[in-house]
Design a protein around this motif. Sequence first.
Motif, mmCIF file in Angstrom:
data_model
loop_
_atom_site.group_PDB
_atom_site.id
_atom_site.type_symbol
_atom_site.label_atom_id
_atom_site.label_comp_id
_atom_site.label_asym_id
_atom_site.label_seq_id
_atom_site.Cartn_x
_atom_site.Cartn_y
_atom_site.Cartn_z
ATOM 1 N N ARG A 86 -20.832 -76.972 -3.273
ATOM 2 C CA ARG A 86 -21.053 -75.621 -2.749
ATOM 3 C C ARG A 86 -19.854 -74.867 -2.045
ATOM 4 N NH1 ARG A 86 -27.193 -75.733 -0.648
ATOM 5 N NH2 ARG A 86 -26.462 -74.085 0.537
ATOM 6 N N LEU A 87 -19.778 -73.593 -2.123
ATOM 7 C CA LEU A 87 -18.784 -73.095 -1.650
ATOM 8 C C LEU A 87 -18.893 -72.946 -0.139
ATOM 9 C CD1 LEU A 87 -16.192 -71.249 -1.573
ATOM 10 C CD2 LEU A 87 -17.730 -69.358 -2.014
ATOM 11 N N ASP A 88 -20.181 -72.749 0.492
ATOM 12 C CA ASP A 88 -20.250 -72.749 1.960
ATOM 13 C C ASP A 88 -19.696 -74.162 2.496
ATOM 14 O OD1 ASP A 88 -22.472 -73.933 0.976
ATOM 15 O OD2 ASP A 88 -23.796 -72.732 1.944
ATOM 16 N N CYS A 89 -20.177 -75.196 1.814
ATOM 17 C CA CYS A 89 -19.843 -76.490 2.350
ATOM 18 C C CYS A 89 -18.162 -76.930 2.280
ATOM 19 C CB CYS A 89 -20.433 -77.570 1.703
ATOM 20 S SG CYS A 89 -22.239 -77.716 1.881
ATOM 21 N N GLN A 90 -17.691 -76.498 1.112
ATOM 22 C CA GLN A 90 -16.092 -76.475 0.997
ATOM 23 C C GLN A 90 -15.460 -75.681 2.049
ATOM 24 O OE1 GLN A 90 -15.351 -75.202 -2.926
ATOM 25 N NE2 GLN A 90 -16.581 -77.073 -3.907
#
Length: 260
Positions: free
Chosen positions: A71-75
């Motif tokens: 996920r982008l938000d997690c990255q």
Amino acid sequence: MYVAHERRAYILRLLEQRGTIRSSELAREIGVTDETIRTDMAAMQRQGLLRRVHGGAQYIPPTGGDDDAARLDCQLADLAARHFLTGQGRLTLYLDAAAFALVLFTRHPQLDCRVVTADPAVLHALSPARFSQEVCLVGSRLDRASGCLEGDADAVMAALKPDLALLCPPSVPAPQRAAYRHRLPAEWAAAASRHAARGTLVVGPAAVFAQDPAATCHAVLHNQTFITEENLPPEFLSIPRHTVPYIDPADITQGDRFDY
């Protein structure tokens, strides 16, 4: 061959930016069939990455599992934790976005932070017992239009002197500006940026490219580092930044077979 993991990573990017997406529109955008997208969404729902609704899908927050790494938000949260929140001892952190607070501390529950915020939603997001971080809510009367507390932002931040101002504005019209939809969040962001030892903007590409027309209250920022995707406009390339790889739908491998 259609490469499913590339499509699904792209679907996650869109969900994190838009909140909801329609399967028919996404199929046209990528150039695949509706059936392919529905199959992707069904698989991603089983992984806990989205919630299927009639005609499309909704974003859901991360759960802390292995699948969150795509996920982008997690990255972006992982970059923030790696570069600014580890190996520093206990930090006082001004944070203005409940969604990012939830992602950051779900991914990195061990981070030793005192979280300062004027947004009660951040306090609510971090109130469950699984979060060990101290949360300090600053300000006085709640402004219902913005969901933010009123207060003398400059005096509060001058007294607190945060180690880090971690800001997640809905729009970034220029490298040294963050745009918010209401005056109060912009005032708190500007004050935190002035008085914090370091400042960091954590934003997805929607904040830089498809800028929010409702975000009209600007905060002038100081000494900002960007954490975002790598496809930044030229005017942002001269400032300190940490990026995660950009996924372009044009690069998604396509052919005449399916891999689901």
